[in-house]
Design an enzyme around this catalytic site. Structure first.
Site, PDB file in Angstrom:
ATOM      1  N   GLU A  46       0.819  -1.202   0.000  1.00  0.00           N
ATOM      2  CA  GLU A  46       0.000   0.000   0.000  1.00  0.00           C
ATOM      3  C   GLU A  46       0.857   1.259   0.000  1.00  0.00           C
ATOM      4  O   GLU A  46       0.533   2.250  -0.675  1.00  0.00           O
ATOM      5  CB  GLU A  46      -0.921   0.024   1.232  1.00  0.00           C
ATOM      6  CG  GLU A  46      -1.782  -1.206   1.387  1.00  0.00           C
ATOM      7  CD  GLU A  46      -1.155  -2.232   2.308  1.00  0.00           C
ATOM      8  OE1 GLU A  46      -1.845  -2.706   3.231  1.00  0.00           O
ATOM      9  OE2 GLU A  46       0.034  -2.557   2.108  1.00  0.00           O
ATOM     10  N   THR A 155      10.092 -44.576  -7.184  1.00  0.00           N
ATOM     11  CA  THR A 155      10.877 -43.348  -7.087  1.00  0.00           C
ATOM     12  C   THR A 155      12.327 -43.525  -7.498  1.00  0.00           C
ATOM     13  O   THR A 155      13.023 -42.550  -7.763  1.00  0.00           O
ATOM     14  CB  THR A 155      10.863 -42.808  -5.644  1.00  0.00           C
ATOM     15  OG1 THR A 155      11.486 -43.765  -4.779  1.00  0.00           O
ATOM     16  CG2 THR A 155       9.437 -42.563  -5.178  1.00  0.00           C
TER      17      THR A 155
END
Length: 362
Positions: A46, A155
């Protein structure tokens, strides 16, 4: 608000432990200024946007992805800067779950006579800061587990060989996942077998750093109950902090005392070695928002069984490598399919010849 979210994503790799926030100022249906939070201690989104808008912010509308802060931290309260700018309306994607804010920023703006609208694109805003929100609302970080496997669910070969199951595109995506993580967790078995760097390889990320802030190296965490890891491991040749969680006695820590980048933390044990719950609690106390687990089948299973994994990121390669190869998780067989670990498919994405599947566990 979509533009503000786009700006917030520019801090994807750099704002921790702060949330990623973007902001735009709109007047007469035109964006006149924008800003985004780049790193902790720097101006908030902001403030950047209002600095760029200057006097033109008067009677404009400000769009921001998170409620403006209302407390003094490393920077002054954003809510006061927003109120002083003369805006007529503030549109906020979501309330800040931080107890130091928690609606107080909204209440302050409303008390100054500013119209406040909350909840625009809230789902997208929450997804962007899922780790920060998790730490504020649940008291622990958001935990992802990354796995790469063949089409038959393996894996690595039985020898441990796994380079490379997946292709270049998937591996680049993993680098982006690492870069957004505050901490990467692995076990000493992976260290001993693979001697990984556990770093972020910027040249493989396929990211334009003219639009994204440069990544902060994630904290690398090794679970090493008996302190088997050695100071010669490759990951110490790369910048960034290393934390070793152990259950070993005090005298075993001496070999790390002269290694400045390494912190050894003694924690409680479990049947699997270092207790996963204790590790996550420790990381939360260090303001870690997002955790990435990259480890072997045993360690991944211990976090899964403890209910600590929020998402599984599974990269599937179009390869078949055989039934004697290594599994994803070291889990006991369930006695009924009703007792299987249930997952919810959240996302499917092609990565070259590979596919990325994201599952949520809750």
């Amino acid at each position: 608000m979509g533009k503000a979210l786009e700006l917030a994503r520019r801090g994807l790799f750099s704002t921790r432990p702060n949330p990623r926030v973007g902001c735009v100022v709109v007047k007469n249906d035109k964006v006149i200024a924008e800003g985004w939070h780049q790193k902790a201690g720097d101006h908030h989104a902001e403030v950047y946007a209002l600095m760029h808008a200057g006097a033109d912010a008067s009677d404009a509308t400000l769009y921001v992805t998170l409620e403006p802060c209302s407390h003094y931290g490393k920077t002054p309260p954003c809510a006061r800067s927003v109120a002083k700018a003369g805006l007529k309306r503030v549109v906020i994607a979501m309330r800040d779950p931080n107890p130091l804010v928690a609606g107080q920023g909204i209440a302050y703006l409303q008390a100054q006579g500013i119209e406040v609208i909350v909840g625009v694109l809230e789902r997208e805003a929450r997804e962007l800061n899922v780790g920060y929100i998790s730490r504020m609302e649940r008291g622990r970080p958001w935990v992802r587990c990354k796995l790469a496997m063949s089409l038959d669910g393996r894996t690595a070969l039985s020898s441990g060989e796994s380079k490379w199951i997946t292709g270049e595109s998937a591996r680049g995506d993993v680098q982006r996942l690492r870069a957004r993580s505050c901490a990467i967790v692995t076990g000493v078995g992976t260290i001993e077998h693979d001697n990984p760097s556990m770093n972020v390889r910027h040249d493989q990320m396929a990211v334009d750093f003219n639009h994204y802030a440069y990544p902060i190296p994630p904290l690398r965490v090794i679970l090493d109950s008996r302190l088997r890891a050695l100071p010669q491991m490759k990951l110490l040749t790369h910048p960034g902090e290393v934390l070793i969680a152990t259950t070993a006695a005090d005298h075993s820590v001496s070999k790390w005392r002269d290694v400045p980048s390494v912190t050894v933390v003694q924690t409680r044990s479990s049947a699997a070695g270092v207790d996963p719950d204790a590790v996550i609690a420790m990381l939360s106390s260090r303001a870690i928002n997002e955790v990435l687990i990259e480890a072997g089948a045993c360690l991944c299973a211990s976090f899964l069984k403890a209910g600590l994994i929020d998402e599984l990121w599974v990269y599937v390669a179009p390869k078949l490598i055989g039934n004697s190869s290594r599994n994803l998780f070291d889990l006991a067989e369930v006695d009924s399919l009703q007792n299987a670990h249930q997952l919810a498919l959240h996302e499917v994405c092609s990565m070259g010849d590979d596919v990325r599947l994201v599952y949520k566990t809750g």
